[in-house]
Design an enzyme around this catalytic site. Structure first.
Site, PDB file in Angstrom:
ATOM      1  N   HIS A 109       0.816  -1.220   0.000  1.00 52.20           N
ATOM      2  CA  HIS A 109       0.000   0.000   0.000  1.00 52.20           C
ATOM      3  C   HIS A 109       0.846   1.265   0.000  1.00 52.20           C
ATOM      4  O   HIS A 109       0.481   2.266   0.598  1.00 52.20           O
ATOM      5  CB  HIS A 109      -0.968   0.000   1.200  1.00 52.20           C
ATOM      6  CG  HIS A 109      -2.005  -1.070   1.086  1.00 52.20           C
ATOM      7  ND1 HIS A 109      -2.517  -1.733   2.163  1.00 52.20           N
ATOM      8  CD2 HIS A 109      -2.603  -1.609   0.004  1.00 52.20           C
ATOM      9  CE1 HIS A 109      -3.400  -2.634   1.744  1.00 52.20           C
ATOM     10  NE2 HIS A 109      -3.455  -2.578   0.446  1.00 52.20           N
ATOM     11  N   ASP A 157      -8.489  -1.628 -12.298  1.00 55.83           N
ATOM     12  CA  ASP A 157      -7.385  -1.903 -11.370  1.00 55.83           C
ATOM     13  C   ASP A 157      -6.273  -2.605 -12.152  1.00 55.83           C
ATOM     14  O   ASP A 157      -6.415  -3.775 -12.502  1.00 55.83           O
ATOM     15  CB  ASP A 157      -7.928  -2.799 -10.241  1.00 55.83           C
ATOM     16  CG  ASP A 157      -6.950  -2.940  -9.090  1.00 55.83           C
ATOM     17  OD1 ASP A 157      -5.853  -2.360  -9.148  1.00 55.83           O
ATOM     18  OD2 ASP A 157      -7.290  -3.662  -8.131  1.00 55.83           O
ATOM     19  N   HIS A 172      -1.011 -11.141  -0.558  1.00 55.65           N
ATOM     20  CA  HIS A 172      -2.370 -10.746  -0.944  1.00 55.65           C
ATOM     21  C   HIS A 172      -3.021 -11.816  -1.801  1.00 55.65           C
ATOM     22  O   HIS A 172      -2.353 -12.685  -2.350  1.00 55.65           O
ATOM     23  CB  HIS A 172      -2.354  -9.403  -1.685  1.00 55.65           C
ATOM     24  CG  HIS A 172      -1.495  -9.408  -2.925  1.00 55.65           C
ATOM     25  ND1 HIS A 172      -1.900  -9.984  -4.121  1.00 55.65           N
ATOM     26  CD2 HIS A 172      -0.261  -8.921  -3.157  1.00 55.65           C
ATOM     27  CE1 HIS A 172      -0.960  -9.826  -5.028  1.00 55.65           C
ATOM     28  NE2 HIS A 172       0.053  -9.202  -4.465  1.00 55.65           N
ATOM     29  N   HIS A 202      -9.853 -10.256  -7.209  1.00 59.72           N
ATOM     30  CA  HIS A 202     -11.046  -9.693  -6.564  1.00 59.72           C
ATOM     31  C   HIS A 202     -11.978  -9.133  -7.631  1.00 59.72           C
ATOM     32  O   HIS A 202     -11.549  -8.780  -8.718  1.00 59.72           O
ATOM     33  CB  HIS A 202     -10.666  -8.612  -5.536  1.00 59.72           C
ATOM     34  CG  HIS A 202      -9.857  -7.474  -6.099  1.00 59.72           C
ATOM     35  ND1 HIS A 202     -10.423  -6.424  -6.789  1.00 59.72           N
ATOM     36  CD2 HIS A 202      -8.521  -7.227  -6.082  1.00 59.72           C
ATOM     37  CE1 HIS A 202      -9.467  -5.577  -7.149  1.00 59.72           C
ATOM     38  NE2 HIS A 202      -8.306  -6.042  -6.753  1.00 59.72           N
ATOM     39  N   GLU A 244      -3.921 -10.981 -10.350  1.00 61.49           N
ATOM     40  CA  GLU A 244      -2.786 -10.154  -9.945  1.00 61.49           C
ATOM     41  C   GLU A 244      -1.780 -10.875  -9.055  1.00 61.49           C
ATOM     42  O   GLU A 244      -1.598 -10.518  -7.895  1.00 61.49           O
ATOM     43  CB  GLU A 244      -3.284  -8.892  -9.235  1.00 61.49           C
ATOM     44  CG  GLU A 244      -4.317  -9.146  -8.136  1.00 61.49           C
ATOM     45  CD  GLU A 244      -4.663  -7.874  -7.372  1.00 61.49           C
ATOM     46  OE1 GLU A 244      -3.731  -7.172  -6.945  1.00 61.49           O
ATOM     47  OE2 GLU A 244      -5.852  -7.593  -7.192  1.00 61.49           O
ATOM     48  N   TYR A 268       7.249 -10.474  -3.708  1.00 60.87           N
ATOM     49  CA  TYR A 268       7.860  -9.325  -3.034  1.00 60.87           C
ATOM     50  C   TYR A 268       8.996  -9.805  -2.143  1.00 60.87           C
ATOM     51  O   TYR A 268       8.769 -10.582  -1.220  1.00 60.87           O
ATOM     52  CB  TYR A 268       6.806  -8.583  -2.199  1.00 60.87           C
ATOM     53  CG  TYR A 268       5.537  -8.357  -2.999  1.00 60.87           C
ATOM     54  CD1 TYR A 268       5.422  -7.254  -3.849  1.00 60.87           C
ATOM     55  CD2 TYR A 268       4.493  -9.282  -2.955  1.00 60.87           C
ATOM     56  CE1 TYR A 268       4.292  -7.072  -4.628  1.00 60.87           C
ATOM     57  CE2 TYR A 268       3.357  -9.113  -3.725  1.00 60.87           C
ATOM     58  CZ  TYR A 268       3.254  -8.008  -4.556  1.00 60.87           C
ATOM     59  OH  TYR A 268       2.133  -7.843  -5.330  1.00 60.87           O
ATOM     60  N   ARG A 276       4.499  -7.148  -9.470  1.00 60.26           N
ATOM     61  CA  ARG A 276       3.103  -7.589  -9.616  1.00 60.26           C
ATOM     62  C   ARG A 276       2.672  -7.265 -11.035  1.00 60.26           C
ATOM     63  O   ARG A 276       3.064  -6.236 -11.580  1.00 60.26           O
ATOM     64  CB  ARG A 276       2.209  -6.865  -8.601  1.00 60.26           C
ATOM     65  CG  ARG A 276       0.729  -7.192  -8.737  1.00 60.26           C
ATOM     66  CD  ARG A 276      -0.090  -6.831  -7.500  1.00 60.26           C
ATOM     67  NE  ARG A 276      -0.242  -5.407  -7.268  1.00 60.26           N
ATOM     68  CZ  ARG A 276       0.340  -4.730  -6.288  1.00 60.26           C
ATOM     69  NH1 ARG A 276       1.135  -5.339  -5.449  1.00 60.26           N
ATOM     70  NH2 ARG A 276       0.143  -3.436  -6.156  1.00 60.26           N
TER      71      ARG A 276
HETATM   72 MN   LIG Z   1      -6.217  -5.215  -7.276  1.00 63.35          MN
END
Ligand SMILES: [Mn+2]
Length: 415
Positions: A215, A243, A322, A326, A356, A360, A378
């Site tokens: 984030h 997105d 993550h 979505h 996605e 990392y 990503r």
């Molecule tokens: Mn996303």
């Protein structure tokens, strides 16, 4: 936002979905059993010349039926009274809630109003009146929102086209010595110049060590030679989000380590995407992606053990924090359940979601050689389920093959 300065108002997504009314302070009642021309009732604030002298003209109760296609409209001040009014003489209720069997209710996040309504309902119940059943309408509306109709798809498609082109421009704007927010500005301003009223979320431009932060949106670091730049940005168009994430080398060429990780992420994304068609469980996107990712990381020696075993034990989660998919719609993480009683929800035409995968590797990652540090990669695209398979809405517009990504960054630097 601060003293006498307010953010641009954005309507509650559910309310927008049902009404297309952007005005703050509005409410709507749907009465399917009522006589014709009394079914769709809208409440909006009364017009106030003093307010309008500051904020410009508004739609008032008198204008609302024509402006919003409502059967009838009243002032928001009258909402509670028009829902339920008790007459002491006859000891009976009048109003929209009188005699109602079932109320589907959504408060739109307005807690103060919700409290007042709850009090009114409790009073009714004490007098053995009012709807015997009150259902949370959000559950119903969110189900409706999962499968998109043609108009919604057109808006998502437009948001995605604009954003994909903006990502290509951002790649061209990238170079060592620039600040992350300069890349953001190149992307966001193209979106605004092409009909986006706002971004669907604060754009993330995360370079070098920041690329591992999911984030990161401070976007204030100076980009350095050899950094990867992870750019997660999407416009909102006609209230619909998109997105997209692209990752590219600041200097125009991936290091061997960056390239190796990128190729795994891209392969994971392609494997997951290839699964998409009606009838396939949504969870398969995550599992296919995880399998390819883990196999790749084992091959590079970054994970140790049997790939199958690692996936079963969430081994891919070591370098990923993550989910891989979505829903996308009015909200960037759109409403609707991912699992149903039988397990994972099965894909249907008209569903729209991201794919996605990401890897990392922060500095000082335990047991990881330093040449792999500060690599966050990503690749994120938006996919529409069709009758026969899928359509990737963002893949063609924003380059994602390593050679194409590098060529676009280099094309910018050469300018
Ligand atoms: Mn996303």
């Amino acid at each position: 936002m601060s003293n006498d300065v307010e953010y641009l108002y954005r309507q509650d997504s559910d309310f927008w979905y049902l009404t297309g009314i952007e005005e703050p302070g509005a409410a709507a009642i749907f009465r399917p059993g009522a006589p014709e021309r009394e079914r769709y009732v809208v409440f909006v604030p009364l017009r106030d010349p003093r307010v309008e002298s500051y904020e410009g003209p508004k739609v008032g109760p008198r204008e609302a039926p024509a402006a919003y296609g409502a059967d009838t409209a009243f002032s928001s001040d009258e909402l509670l009274e028009r829902l339920a009014k008790y007459d002491r003489a006859s000891r009976s209720y009048s109003g929209y809630l009188a005699g109602v069997e079932k109320l589907y209710l959504s408060d739109g996040g307005d807690a103060e109003w919700a409290d007042r309504l709850r009090e009114a309902l409790a009073e009714m119940r004490a007098r053995e009146a009012g709807p015997p059943t009150v259902v949370d309408a959000r559950e119903v509306i969110h189900e409706m929102r999962v499968v998109k109709d043609a108009d919604e798809i057109a808006l998502i498609r437009r948001a995605t086209e604009i954003s994909a082109r903006a990502h290509t421009l951002a790649m061209k704007a990238a170079a060592p010595g620039k600040y992350e927010f300069e890349i953001q500005q190149a992307l966001d301003s193209y979106c605004y110049a092409n009909g986006a009223r706002r971004m669907a979320y604060p754009s993330i431009v995360a370079s070098g060590p920041n690329s591992v932060f999911l984030h990161w949106d401070r976007n204030d670091r100076r980009i350095e030679e050899g950094d990867v730049i992870l750019n997660d940005s999407g416009a909102e168009y006609g209230y619909y989000a998109t997105d997209i994430t692209r990752t590219y080398p600041a200097s125009g060429r991936f290091t061997p380590e960056q390239r190796a990780i990128y190729e795994i992420v891209l392969a994971a994304q392609k494997a997951a995407m290839a699964e998409v068609k009606p009838g396939v469980p949504h969870a398969r996107i995550g599992s296919s992606s995880a399998r390819v990712q883990v196999e790749g990381l084992v091959r590079l020696g970054l994970l140790k053990g049997d790939a199958g075993e690692l996936v079963r034990n969430d081994g891919h989660r070591v370098f990923t924090k993550h989910g891989v998919s979505h829903w996308v719609g009015l909200d960037v993480h759109d409403a609707g359940r991912y699992s149903v009683r039988q397990g994972s929800r099965v894909l249907e035409p008209g569903m729209v979601f991201t794919i996605e995968p990401g890897i990392y590797i922060p500095a000082n990652a335990a047991g990881v050689d330093r040449r792999w540090w500060n690599i966050g990669i990503r690749v994120e695209d938006v996919v529409l389920v069709t009758e026969t398979g899928f359509e990737c809405l963002s893949c063609a517009g924003a380059p994602r093959e390593t050679a194409d990504v590098e060529r676009n960054v280099q094309a910018g630097s050469a300018r």
